[in-house]
Design a protein around this motif. Structure first.
Motif, PDB file in Angstrom:
ATOM      1  N   GLU A  61      -5.233 -46.179  52.097  1.00 42.20           N
ATOM      2  CA  GLU A  61      -5.274 -45.762  50.685  1.00 42.20           C
ATOM      3  C   GLU A  61      -5.070 -46.931  49.720  1.00 42.20           C
ATOM      4  N   VAL A  62      -4.311 -47.925  50.106  1.00 43.87           N
ATOM      5  CA  VAL A  62      -4.105 -49.085  49.234  1.00 43.87           C
ATOM      6  C   VAL A  62      -5.432 -49.803  49.013  1.00 43.87           C
ATOM      7  N   LEU A  63      -6.179 -50.027  50.074  1.00 42.94           N
ATOM      8  CA  LEU A  63      -7.458 -50.726  49.954  1.00 42.94           C
ATOM      9  C   LEU A  63      -8.549 -49.837  49.366  1.00 42.94           C
ATOM     10  N   TRP A 103      -9.858 -49.740  45.626  1.00 39.48           N
ATOM     11  CA  TRP A 103     -10.823 -50.696  45.080  1.00 39.48           C
ATOM     12  C   TRP A 103     -12.260 -50.182  45.129  1.00 39.48           C
ATOM     13  N   TYR A 104     -12.490 -49.068  45.804  1.00 41.52           N
ATOM     14  CA  TYR A 104     -13.845 -48.586  46.031  1.00 41.52           C
ATOM     15  C   TYR A 104     -14.064 -47.245  45.346  1.00 41.52           C
ATOM     16  N   PRO A 105     -14.726 -47.258  44.191  1.00 37.22           N
ATOM     17  CA  PRO A 105     -14.977 -45.999  43.500  1.00 37.22           C
ATOM     18  C   PRO A 105     -15.858 -45.051  44.334  1.00 37.22           C
ATOM     19  N   GLU A 106     -16.750 -45.621  45.132  1.00 42.52           N
ATOM     20  CA  GLU A 106     -17.620 -44.828  46.001  1.00 42.52           C
ATOM     21  C   GLU A 106     -17.021 -44.813  47.410  1.00 42.52           C
ATOM     22  N   ARG A 107     -15.894 -44.159  47.558  1.00 35.94           N
ATOM     23  CA  ARG A 107     -15.176 -44.134  48.840  1.00 35.94           C
ATOM     24  C   ARG A 107     -16.032 -43.623  49.992  1.00 35.94           C
ATOM     25  N   ASP A 108     -16.973 -42.733  49.693  1.00 35.61           N
ATOM     26  CA  ASP A 108     -17.781 -42.120  50.745  1.00 35.61           C
ATOM     27  C   ASP A 108     -18.931 -43.013  51.188  1.00 35.61           C
ATOM     28  N   ASP A 109     -19.198 -44.077  50.446  1.00 37.95           N
ATOM     29  CA  ASP A 109     -20.296 -44.966  50.817  1.00 37.95           C
ATOM     30  C   ASP A 109     -19.851 -46.418  50.701  1.00 37.95           C
ATOM     31  N   LEU A 110     -19.255 -46.909  51.776  1.00 34.85           N
ATOM     32  CA  LEU A 110     -18.799 -48.296  51.808  1.00 34.85           C
ATOM     33  C   LEU A 110     -19.890 -49.237  52.323  1.00 34.85           C
ATOM     34  N   MET A 113     -13.910 -64.450  40.169  1.00 34.93           N
ATOM     35  CA  MET A 113     -14.581 -63.715  39.101  1.00 34.93           C
ATOM     36  C   MET A 113     -14.972 -62.312  39.573  1.00 34.93           C
ATOM     37  N   ARG A 114     -15.540 -62.211  40.752  1.00 32.26           N
ATOM     38  CA  ARG A 114     -15.995 -60.910  41.253  1.00 32.26           C
ATOM     39  C   ARG A 114     -14.824 -59.958  41.531  1.00 32.26           C
ATOM     40  N   HIS A 115     -13.661 -60.518  41.841  1.00 30.75           N
ATOM     41  CA  HIS A 115     -12.503 -59.676  42.146  1.00 30.75           C
ATOM     42  C   HIS A 115     -11.553 -59.489  40.960  1.00 30.75           C
ATOM     43  N   ALA A 116     -11.836 -60.146  39.838  1.00 33.38           N
ATOM     44  CA  ALA A 116     -10.961 -60.063  38.662  1.00 33.38           C
ATOM     45  C   ALA A 116     -10.722 -58.622  38.172  1.00 33.38           C
ATOM     46  N   PRO A 174       0.917 -59.179  39.434  1.00 29.32           N
ATOM     47  CA  PRO A 174       2.204 -59.135  40.133  1.00 29.32           C
ATOM     48  C   PRO A 174       2.398 -57.845  40.922  1.00 29.32           C
ATOM     49  N   GLU A 175       1.764 -56.775  40.486  1.00 31.48           N
ATOM     50  CA  GLU A 175       1.981 -55.481  41.147  1.00 31.48           C
ATOM     51  C   GLU A 175       0.716 -54.865  41.705  1.00 31.48           C
ATOM     52  N   GLY A 176      -0.427 -55.450  41.474  1.00 29.20           N
ATOM     53  CA  GLY A 176      -1.668 -54.895  42.008  1.00 29.20           C
ATOM     54  C   GLY A 176      -2.283 -53.840  41.185  1.00 29.20           C
TER      55      GLY A 176
END
Length: 160
Positions: free
Chosen positions: A55-57, A60-67, A99-102, A158-160
């Motif tokens: 769940e933590v990772l 980051w994925y709005p489309e959880r059903d299609d990684l 930049m892509r992960h900002a 600092p907290e994600g």
């Protein structure tokens, strides 16, 4: 600090393989040593199997059903980084990891989850690579170092 997506030296283990001619040394990229893109595809599949359960990772994925799109991008990036074809850059431009992960809040918790998932996937994948013990140890060390340093480099909160 340099962007981990742009190595200072080629991603080749020193002394990976040498020719019989003492004056000429043949260097093998990590990409070649591990068997090419198939290795990175398997590594990333195993990594994303862990992401799908974390769940933590998954935040980051709005489309959880299609990684699948994220899988493809990461596999192509890793293949390119470790000496394979430049397909990732041809499709997406320079990696620019920070930049892509900002847009994503990446703190120590997220970093730790990411590193754990990737190193576990590496543990499962590397034994399948066509490497002798000495070369496997070199590749394992370099990849672990890269994944750990890259994840630390992407911490932006600092907290994600």
């Amino acid at each position: 600090m340099h962007d981990p997506a742009t190595p200072n030296d080629p991603a080749t283990p020193s002394g990976a393989a040498s020719s019989n001619d003492a004056d000429e040394q043949h260097r093998v990229t990590v990409y070649e040593a591990v068997g090419g893109q198939r290795f990175f595809d398997r590594l990333v599949d195993r990594f994303y199997a862990r992401v799908a359960e974390d769940e933590v990772l998954l935040r980051w994925y709005p489309e959880r059903d299609d990684l699948a799109p994220a899988r493809q991008r990461l596999a192509l990036f890793l293949g390119q980084y470790w000496g394979g074809p430049t397909t990732y850059s041809e499709q997406r431009g320079h990696p620019r990891l920070r930049m892509r992960h900002a847009p994503f809040g990446i703190g120590e918790l997220e970093r730790d989850h990411w590193v754990t998932a990737m190193l576990d996937a590496l543990d499962e994948s590397l034994p399948e690579a066509p490497l002798d013990d000495e070369l496997r140890a070199i590749v394992d060390e370099r990849m672990r170092e890269y994944f750990t340093l890259s994840a630390a480099h992407l911490v932006n909160s600092p907290e994600g």
